[in-house]
Motif scaffolding. Structure first.
Motif, PDB file in Angstrom:
ATOM      1  N   SER A  46       0.815  -1.217   0.000  1.00 22.29           N
ATOM      2  CA  SER A  46       0.000   0.000   0.000  1.00 22.29           C
ATOM      3  C   SER A  46       0.844   1.261   0.000  1.00 22.29           C
ATOM      4  N   GLN A  47       2.087   1.179   0.518  1.00 23.11           N
ATOM      5  CA  GLN A  47       2.941   2.357   0.576  1.00 23.11           C
ATOM      6  C   GLN A  47       3.443   2.761  -0.810  1.00 23.11           C
ATOM      7  N   GLN A  91       5.706  16.879  -9.722  1.00 25.43           N
ATOM      8  CA  GLN A  91       6.726  16.356  -8.817  1.00 25.43           C
ATOM      9  C   GLN A  91       6.423  16.720  -7.375  1.00 25.43           C
ATOM     10  N   LYS A  92       5.857  17.910  -7.147  1.00 30.57           N
ATOM     11  CA  LYS A  92       5.513  18.322  -5.785  1.00 30.57           C
ATOM     12  C   LYS A  92       4.479  17.368  -5.178  1.00 30.57           C
ATOM     13  N   ASP A  93       3.488  16.977  -6.014  1.00 29.95           N
ATOM     14  CA  ASP A  93       2.462  16.037  -5.539  1.00 29.95           C
ATOM     15  C   ASP A  93       3.086  14.683  -5.197  1.00 29.95           C
ATOM     16  N   ILE A  94       3.963  14.222  -6.087  1.00 32.68           N
ATOM     17  CA  ILE A  94       4.600  12.923  -5.873  1.00 32.68           C
ATOM     18  C   ILE A  94       5.438  12.933  -4.600  1.00 32.68           C
ATOM     19  N   THR A 138       6.363  10.977   0.873  1.00 34.51           N
ATOM     20  CA  THR A 138       6.867  11.288   2.218  1.00 34.51           C
ATOM     21  C   THR A 138       5.766  11.289   3.267  1.00 34.51           C
ATOM     22  N   SER A 139       4.547  11.041   2.838  1.00 32.84           N
ATOM     23  CA  SER A 139       3.411  11.084   3.762  1.00 32.84           C
ATOM     24  C   SER A 139       3.367   9.838   4.644  1.00 32.84           C
ATOM     25  N   THR A 140       2.862   9.995   5.860  1.00 28.00           N
ATOM     26  CA  THR A 140       2.651   8.843   6.740  1.00 28.00           C
ATOM     27  C   THR A 140       1.399   8.074   6.332  1.00 28.00           C
ATOM     28  N   PRO A 159       0.046   7.625   2.666  1.00 29.10           N
ATOM     29  CA  PRO A 159       0.110   7.932   1.232  1.00 29.10           C
ATOM     30  C   PRO A 159      -1.242   7.890   0.527  1.00 29.10           C
ATOM     31  N   LEU A 160      -2.079   6.908   0.871  1.00 29.85           N
ATOM     32  CA  LEU A 160      -3.367   6.782   0.198  1.00 29.85           C
ATOM     33  C   LEU A 160      -4.241   7.999   0.460  1.00 29.85           C
ATOM     34  N   LYS A 161      -4.269   8.457   1.709  1.00 28.88           N
ATOM     35  CA  LYS A 161      -5.069   9.634   2.060  1.00 28.88           C
ATOM     36  C   LYS A 161      -4.546  10.869   1.325  1.00 28.88           C
ATOM     37  N   SER A 162      -3.240  11.046   1.284  1.00 32.22           N
ATOM     38  CA  SER A 162      -2.645  12.195   0.595  1.00 32.22           C
ATOM     39  C   SER A 162      -2.947  12.148  -0.895  1.00 32.22           C
ATOM     40  N   LEU A 163      -2.896  10.946  -1.470  1.00 34.09           N
ATOM     41  CA  LEU A 163      -3.166  10.778  -2.896  1.00 34.09           C
ATOM     42  C   LEU A 163      -4.586  11.208  -3.239  1.00 34.09           C
ATOM     43  N   ILE A 164      -5.532  10.808  -2.410  1.00 29.58           N
ATOM     44  CA  ILE A 164      -6.933  11.158  -2.664  1.00 29.58           C
ATOM     45  C   ILE A 164      -7.160  12.645  -2.469  1.00 29.58           C
ATOM     46  N   ASP A 165      -6.534  13.229  -1.460  1.00 28.72           N
ATOM     47  CA  ASP A 165      -6.681  14.674  -1.228  1.00 28.72           C
ATOM     48  C   ASP A 165      -6.161  15.469  -2.419  1.00 28.72           C
ATOM     49  N   ILE A 166      -5.014  15.054  -2.940  1.00 27.62           N
ATOM     50  CA  ILE A 166      -4.440  15.748  -4.103  1.00 27.62           C
ATOM     51  C   ILE A 166      -5.351  15.601  -5.311  1.00 27.62           C
ATOM     52  N   ALA A 167      -5.845  14.364  -5.523  1.00 28.27           N
ATOM     53  CA  ALA A 167      -6.713  14.118  -6.670  1.00 28.27           C
ATOM     54  C   ALA A 167      -8.013  14.902  -6.569  1.00 28.27           C
ATOM     55  N   ALA A 168      -8.539  15.005  -5.362  1.00 25.23           N
ATOM     56  CA  ALA A 168      -9.806  15.708  -5.167  1.00 25.23           C
ATOM     57  C   ALA A 168      -9.685  17.198  -5.456  1.00 25.23           C
TER      58      ALA A 168
END
Length: 332
Positions: free
Chosen positions: A78-79, A92-95, A100-102, A104-113
């Motif tokens: 999952s990481q 690159q900033k999003d990646i 580096t997030s604790t 990653p899945l939550k950060s990915l969805i927040d960015i996508a949203a």
């Protein structure tokens, strides 16, 4: 078990990177610490007596053992969610933020949203995270279970103990002290013998062996330590530490059946304190025919302990009115 050398063994054998492995050095180190007395607990039955007479041991799949976690490992992909994503959506900033997030899945969805090219509304992000997080967790569990099923079939294992005086092991593996124990000397075989090379100490831990780094290494470099199945097979829960176990771990195909495997001739035999007269006589005759020392486990009169007492063949024969060889005992 002295843990100092185990630290060095892990450095030589446990790395997920192929280039950091030194298998021969690991085996040479291990060879110095294999006890010259390892014990196999058995109930008295035709299978055990045949192993004794034929100098073999029964090697079976971990799936047949009494520990449901035996030879299990875990891993978590999952990481690495960002690595599977369409990078055209992210800069690159999003990646960097995701990697580096604790979480990653939550950060990915927040960015996508919050991305201009997505149809995900910000107020949907939390619900989406809950659904995907549960789905991901279930997928990882299912993958772990399938992979562990395969691992358990990939090796044939025989277990031994450093102890001959374990009350629990006599109870669990020698039919409540009515069985017997065979003593083996594996170091005597020498380092070139496959049996001494393939015997490993069991390590006791609170957690399953985590193989995530091994799979990531395969993905990133195309090569990894493919001996991770052995590493998984020598990790057990601390509840089992009383066994002081060593394992003969033989690589076979998952389709290969369990088998009797050639073993050293036992150095000695030990009879349980509650063994029947019939079984006692039978095993003594086999020991005499094979010229193996034999002992009876005597219960201490003032503490919870068992002490092996040697049986002399002449006195035993006299005591039992000249025991006659059984039909299953080999000729001299």
């Amino acid at each position: 078990m002295n843990s100092d050398w185990i630290v060095d063994l892990k450095k030589l054998f446990f790395s997920h990177r192929q280039q950091d492995l030194d298998v021969n050095a690991a085996i040479e180190l291990k060879q110095k610490y294999i006890p010259n007395k390892l014990y196999k607990y058995r109930a008295v039955n035709d299978f055990a007596l045949n192993n004794l007479m034929e100098d073999t041991v029964w090697c079976s799949n971990a799936a047949d053992f009494n520990d449901p976690y035996d030879s299990s490992l875990c891993f978590d992909f999952s990481q690495n969610s960002i690595n599977e994503s369409d990078e055209s959506i992210f800069n690159q900033k999003d990646i960097d933020r995701v990697t580096t997030s604790t979480n990653p899945l939550k950060s990915l969805i927040d960015i996508a949203a919050n991305h201009t090219d997505t149809s995900i509304e910000p107020d949907m992000a939390e619900k989406l995270y809950e659904v995907l997080n549960e789905f991901t967790a279930n997928q990882i569990i299912e993958m772990n279970e399938r992979f562990n099923d395969a691992i358990k079939q990939g090796y044939k294992i025989c277990s031994f103990s450093e102890r001959v005086d374990s009350m629990l092991m006599w109870s669990h593996y020698s039919e409540n002290h009515t069985g017997f124990v065979m003593e083996y000397d594996f170091p005597e075989l020498g380092i070139s013998d496959i049996r001494s090379r393939c015997i490993w100490p069991v390590l006791y831990d609170d957690n399953l062996f985590d193989a995530t780094a091994f799979f990531n290494e395969q993905k990133e470099s195309g090569g990894f330590n493919n001996l991770f199945g052995i590493i998984a097979s020598i990790h057990k829960a601390k509840d089992w530490s009383y066994e002081h176990e060593w394992r003969l771990i033989l690589p076979f195909s998952p389709s290969d059946p369990s088998l009797n495997y050639a073993a050293p001739k036992p150095k000695a035999l030990y009879l349980g304190s509650k063994i029947s007269d019939e079984n006692r006589k039978q095993i003594i005759e086999i020991a005499r025919a094979k010229n193996i020392d034999i002992y009876i486990m005597k219960l201490s009169h003032n503490k919870f302990a068992m002490v092996p007492e040697k049986i002399e063949f002449n006195s035993e024969s006299s005591h039992n009115n000249s025991i006659q060889p059984t039909a299953n005992a080999p000729a001299d």
